[in-house]
Motif scaffolding. Structure first.
Motif, PDB file in Angstrom:
ATOM      1  N   UNK A 269      99.638  58.752  27.505  1.00  0.00           N
ATOM      2  CA  UNK A 269     100.856  58.060  27.948  1.00  0.00           C
ATOM      3  C   UNK A 269     100.910  56.579  27.571  1.00  0.00           C
ATOM      4  N   UNK A 270      99.790  55.885  27.651  1.00  0.00           N
ATOM      5  CA  UNK A 270      99.789  54.455  27.329  1.00  0.00           C
ATOM      6  C   UNK A 270     100.253  54.204  25.904  1.00  0.00           C
ATOM      7  N   UNK A 271      99.847  55.060  24.962  1.00  0.00           N
ATOM      8  CA  UNK A 271     100.239  54.884  23.563  1.00  0.00           C
ATOM      9  C   UNK A 271     101.741  55.077  23.389  1.00  0.00           C
ATOM     10  N   UNK A 272     102.290  56.067  24.074  1.00  0.00           N
ATOM     11  CA  UNK A 272     103.739  56.292  24.018  1.00  0.00           C
ATOM     12  C   UNK A 272     104.492  55.104  24.601  1.00  0.00           C
ATOM     13  N   UNK A 273     103.980  54.569  25.707  1.00  0.00           N
ATOM     14  CA  UNK A 273     104.642  53.431  26.342  1.00  0.00           C
ATOM     15  C   UNK A 273     104.623  52.200  25.447  1.00  0.00           C
ATOM     16  N   UNK A 274     103.493  51.922  24.823  1.00  0.00           N
ATOM     17  CA  UNK A 274     103.446  50.808  23.870  1.00  0.00           C
ATOM     18  C   UNK A 274     104.409  51.046  22.703  1.00  0.00           C
ATOM     19  N   UNK A 275     104.418  52.272  22.204  1.00  0.00           N
ATOM     20  CA  UNK A 275     105.248  52.605  21.045  1.00  0.00           C
ATOM     21  C   UNK A 275     106.736  52.445  21.340  1.00  0.00           C
ATOM     22  N   UNK A 276     107.126  52.557  22.612  1.00  0.00           N
ATOM     23  CA  UNK A 276     108.531  52.395  22.988  1.00  0.00           C
ATOM     24  C   UNK A 276     108.845  51.002  23.525  1.00  0.00           C
ATOM     25  N   UNK A 277     107.954  50.455  24.359  1.00  0.00           N
ATOM     26  CA  UNK A 277     108.215  49.168  25.011  1.00  0.00           C
ATOM     27  C   UNK A 277     108.359  48.016  24.027  1.00  0.00           C
ATOM     28  N   UNK A 278     107.427  47.911  23.105  1.00  0.00           N
ATOM     29  CA  UNK A 278     107.438  46.754  22.201  1.00  0.00           C
ATOM     30  C   UNK A 278     108.664  46.762  21.286  1.00  0.00           C
ATOM     31  N   UNK A 279     109.000  47.886  20.624  1.00  0.00           N
ATOM     32  CA  UNK A 279     110.234  47.889  19.830  1.00  0.00           C
ATOM     33  C   UNK A 279     111.485  47.632  20.658  1.00  0.00           C
ATOM     34  N   UNK A 280     111.528  48.178  21.880  1.00  0.00           N
ATOM     35  CA  UNK A 280     112.690  47.935  22.732  1.00  0.00           C
ATOM     36  C   UNK A 280     112.822  46.459  23.086  1.00  0.00           C
ATOM     37  N   UNK A 281     111.687  45.788  23.289  1.00  0.00           N
ATOM     38  CA  UNK A 281     111.726  44.353  23.593  1.00  0.00           C
ATOM     39  C   UNK A 281     112.358  43.584  22.437  1.00  0.00           C
ATOM     40  N   UNK A 282     111.910  43.853  21.213  1.00  0.00           N
ATOM     41  CA  UNK A 282     112.440  43.121  20.063  1.00  0.00           C
ATOM     42  C   UNK A 282     113.874  43.531  19.749  1.00  0.00           C
TER      43      UNK A 282
END
Length: 277
Positions: free
Chosen positions: A50-63
């Protein structure tokens, strides 16, 4: 110092969210919305941490938020988007406390809500689908609340299709508990009461409230709907333990007075909670 406290809220809140996520929600497949819910679905379908999926979505969404919404997201949102998945990764080995899905939805919802409440008190965000909802809000004209509901609804609906309809129903319970817990953390349990008093004896009532009840009051100007005559209305905010005393006091001065008493979730100012405390 205030900025430091805000980051402390953000870090502690993110840790509480991560623990609740790993102890209750992941083992019981309760995907109650947001990027965390997506990460549970991805884990069940493809076995991705789950952590990898969250990073993969959170960071692009932030930018994406920076680009599409004009850069109104600060460093705390970036920190939250990165730190929450890190805590999820670090606490992923913790043992679940229950295999009862209903209990997991309730207590997981409480934990996530408590964590988010602290994050919001720190004037921060953990990013995720909240940013996607704001983007949808800007470009569709839909209300922000509706956009958030659409995003969470899509996640829960997807969980119902890919995991099971029953799990999706539990996820709705978890989401509801989370929302209510956020309110409790931000506003507390100490509900006060606001009273509106319509009376022909406002001068005597004002004196009694100020001196006998030791509460301030505000005199509002209103107009009778039937007579069209101007008449004063007294507004008084009291603690829950003072409601009976207020009603007794008003009825003692003017038995024909009209009193409206309702809940108010937060009062800031002298005699109540001071802002920033």
């Amino acid at each position: 110092m205030g900025r430091v406290i805000e980051y402390v809220y953000l870090i502690i809140g993110s840790l509480i969210i991560a623990l609740s996520f790993n102890i209750f929600l992941v083992p019981n497949q309760v995907a109650s919305g947001g990027v965390s819910g997506i990460s549970i679905i991805v884990k069940e379908l493809f076995g991705v941490t789950p952590a990898l999926t969250q990073w993969a979505l959170n960071i692009p969404l932030f930018f994406a938020g920076l680009w599409l919404l004009g850069g109104k997201f600060g460093a705390k949102t970036l920190v939250g988007s990165a730190v929450l998945p890190l805590f999820v990764l670090l606490t992923s080995g913790w043992t679940t406390l229950t295999d009862n899905t209903l209990l997991a939805a309730i207590y997981g919802g409480i934990g996530v809500g408590a964590g988010l409440g602290l994050v919001f008190k720190g004037r921060a965000s953990t990013g995720g689908l909240d940013l996607a909802a704001q983007i949808l809000h800007k470009y569709t004209g839909l209300t922000l609340g509706l956009c958030v509901a659409i995003m969470d609804g899509i996640v829960i609906l997807t969980a119902g299709i890919t995991i099971s309809p029953e799990k999706a129903l539990y996820a709705l319970i978890g989401l509801y508990v989370t929302i209510k817990t956020i309110d409790v953390v931000q506003m507390g349990f100490g509900y006060s009461k606001v009273a509106f008093i319509i009376s022909n004896e406002t001068a005597k009532l004002s004196e009694a409230i100020l001196h006998d009840l030791d509460r301030g009051l505000t005199r509002l100007t209103a107009q009778g709907g039937f007579t069209n005559e101007d008449r004063p209305v007294l507004m008084v905010v009291v603690g829950q333990t003072e409601v009976t005393k207020l009603k007794t006091l008003v009825q003692g001065v003017d038995p024909s007075a009209f009193i409206i008493i309702s809940d108010t979730t937060e009062v800031l100012g002298k005699g109540f909670k001071l802002e920033g405390n």
